[in-house]
Each structure stands twice: as structure tokens, then as C-alpha cells.
Design a protein around this motif. Structure first.
Motif, short mmCIF file in Angstrom:
data_model
loop_
_atom_site.label_atom_id
_atom_site.label_comp_id
_atom_site.label_asym_id
_atom_site.label_seq_id
_atom_site.Cartn_x
_atom_site.Cartn_y
_atom_site.Cartn_z
N ASN A 61 85.31 30.15 27.26
CA ASN A 61 85.69 29.94 28.65
C ASN A 61 86.12 28.49 28.85
N ARG A 81 86.21 33.90 21.80
CA ARG A 81 86.39 33.59 23.21
C ARG A 81 85.63 32.33 23.61
N TRP A 103 79.74 30.78 36.28
CA TRP A 103 79.44 30.52 34.87
C TRP A 103 78.42 29.39 34.78
N GLU A 157 88.59 32.97 31.12
CA GLU A 157 87.63 33.49 30.15
C GLU A 157 88.26 33.79 28.79
N GLU A 158 89.57 33.51 28.66
CA GLU A 158 90.25 33.64 27.37
C GLU A 158 90.11 35.05 26.80
N ARG A 159 90.43 36.04 27.60
CA ARG A 159 90.28 37.43 27.16
C ARG A 159 91.32 37.85 26.13
#
Length: 252
Positions: A74, A72, A37, A63-65
Motif C-alpha cells: 500500500n 502488494r 490503514w 492498495e496496488e491491486r
């Protein structure tokens, strides 16, 4: 199994991973084990080894999916230091392993283990490299331990120990890693091409060099063939052994 290496140089960081995953000799596939990232003030790369579902669950949480696409964020971009990035990833790894072992009872013990290498730099700070264990704790690379390996480490380690130099160029570091990986590929079928390579130059918050190395890569082929021939030549040039005590090889 897998093989990943992260290396600290004076110039920055060099990272390489294989892509083979397998659940037996008849179920082999390719899966990326290096995730990166980039932001305006940082670059962070994670390499994974171990249970694939476990490592992918950790990456998904980073990644907070679970949020909607517009929300979202990260979590690696929220941490103010690389130490805190490693702490967060270690926490997620430990919790994920625990959750899966609890859900599967005695059958899950040891099946969901994984380890990770975390590398990167945040603006105003040094490039840093961490090895995260399944328990969530971690160690950081230092002058005494300037590189980390995860996965099938034993075959490629001797060349790293003998040839590593912190002042070496990025190009020489890539060559060294390719020799280490080639030695591992030759000895263990659970590690395989293609290989993912990333070079991170100090104070450059984007990948300096990034590529996938396949079977058809002419440079890798030259390294593999050249290293094999060099080993044979070195062996023949070593002093001869004799069965006769006190006799030289010329008189045997």
C-alpha cells in the motif's frame, strides 16, 4: 450522493460517513465510503464522495491491486508525511477522472467527478486533515477551518458551525456529528444509514473507537428524537412576532 465529515480536535480526529449509494430512486444500495490503514508508525483514513467507480479505482491503486498478493504494498505506507499522502491521493484521483473522461468522450464530462477527505497521523508529526478536490489539489484543515464536509453538505453544516469547539471531548464530537447527520438524513433521501464512525486519538496509531451505526442503534434513535424535540422547544421559547408596530406580544 453522500455525506462525510472530518473534524480536528485538540485530542485528535473524528470522522463519520454515510453508506448510501444510488443510481436513481429504485437502485439504492449500501457501500462503505470510509477506508482506513494502520501501521506501527501511522494511521490513515480516507472518506470518499462522488462517482463510486472512480473512488474505488483510486483506493485500488493505493492498495496496488495490480500486483500479485505477495508483492502488494500500500503506497500510503511509503509516504514520509501526511502532506505527501494527500499529494499522492490527489494525483491518483485527478488521473483517474481524466482517464475516464477521455475514454468516454463528451459523454463522460462531469460524470466521473469525486472528492475525498484524507485524515491521519504519522509518528512524530501532528494529526492532519485534508480535503482533496477532483482536480487533485487540496487544502488542509486549520484553526480557521477545523472541519471538512464532502457530499451533501448544506443540511448538516449549520449545527457544526454553531456548536463546534476544538477543545470538546471525543464523546461530544460524536454527538455533534450525529446531530449533523440526522439533520441531513431528514432533509435528503440520497444520504442514509448505516453510518461509519472512527475516532483517532493523538499519538495512538490505531483507531481509538470505531463502529457502524444502524437504524436499530438506540443512541442514534435517542439523539434523533431528542434533537427534534429540542428544536420544537427552542422555537416556542423564541420571542413572539407581532403584526402591530410598537405593540408588545402581550398586547397583540
Amino acid at each position: 450522493m453522500t455525506y462525510c465529515v472530518g473534524m480536528v480536535l485538540d485530542k485528535g480526529l473524528v470522522l463519520m460517513s454515510d453508506t448510501r449509494t444510488n443510481s436513481g430512486v429504485d437502485n439504492i444500495s449500501v457501500f462503505r465510503k470510509m477506508m482506513s490503514w494502520e501501521g506501527p508508525d501511522r494511521i490513515i483514513t480516507v472518506m470518499t464522495a462522488g462517482n463510486l467507480a472512480t473512488t474505488q479505482a483510486v483506493i485500488s491503486q493505493l492498495e496496488e491491486r495490480t500486483k500479485t498478493p505477495g508483492e502488494r504494498r500500500n503506497t500510503v505506507f511509503d509516504a514520509p508525511t501526511m502532506f505527501q499522502v494527500a499529494t499522492e491521493i490527489g494525483r491518483l484521483l485527478h488521473e483517474t477522472i481524466d482517464d475516464r473522461q477521455v475514454a468516454n468522450g463528451a459523454d463522460g464530462r462531469g460524470r466521473f467527478t469525486a472528492s475525498m477527505i484524507v485524515a491521519g497521523q504519522i509518528k512524530g508529526m501532528e494529526p492532519r486533515l485534508f480535503l482533496i478536490y477532483p482536480e487533485g489539489n487540496f487544502i488542509e484543515a486549520s484553526w480557521d477551518t477545523p472541519f471538512f464536509q464532502i457530499g451533501e453538505t448544506k443540511y448538516g453544516r449549520p449545527i457544526l458551525i454553531r456548536a463546534y469547539d476544538r477543545t470538546m471531548s471525543f464523546e461530544d464530537a460524536v454527538k455533534l456529528l450525529l446531530v449533523s447527520f440526522d439533520s441531513t438524513l431528514k432533509a435528503n433521501l440520497s444520504v442514509g444509514l448505516p453510518l461509519d464512525l472512527m475516532v483517532i486519538e493523538r499519538d495512538k496509531f490505531t483507531a481509538t473507537h470505531q463502529r457502524r451505526i444502524t437504524h436499530e442503534d438506540t443512541y442514534y434513535q435517542a439523539i434523533s428524537q431528542g434533537w427534534g424535540e429540542a428544536l420544537k422547544n427552542a422555537f416556542t421559547e423564541l420571542p413572539d412576532y407581532t403584526f402591530y408596530s410598537g405593540a408588545s406580544s402581550e398586547n397583540s
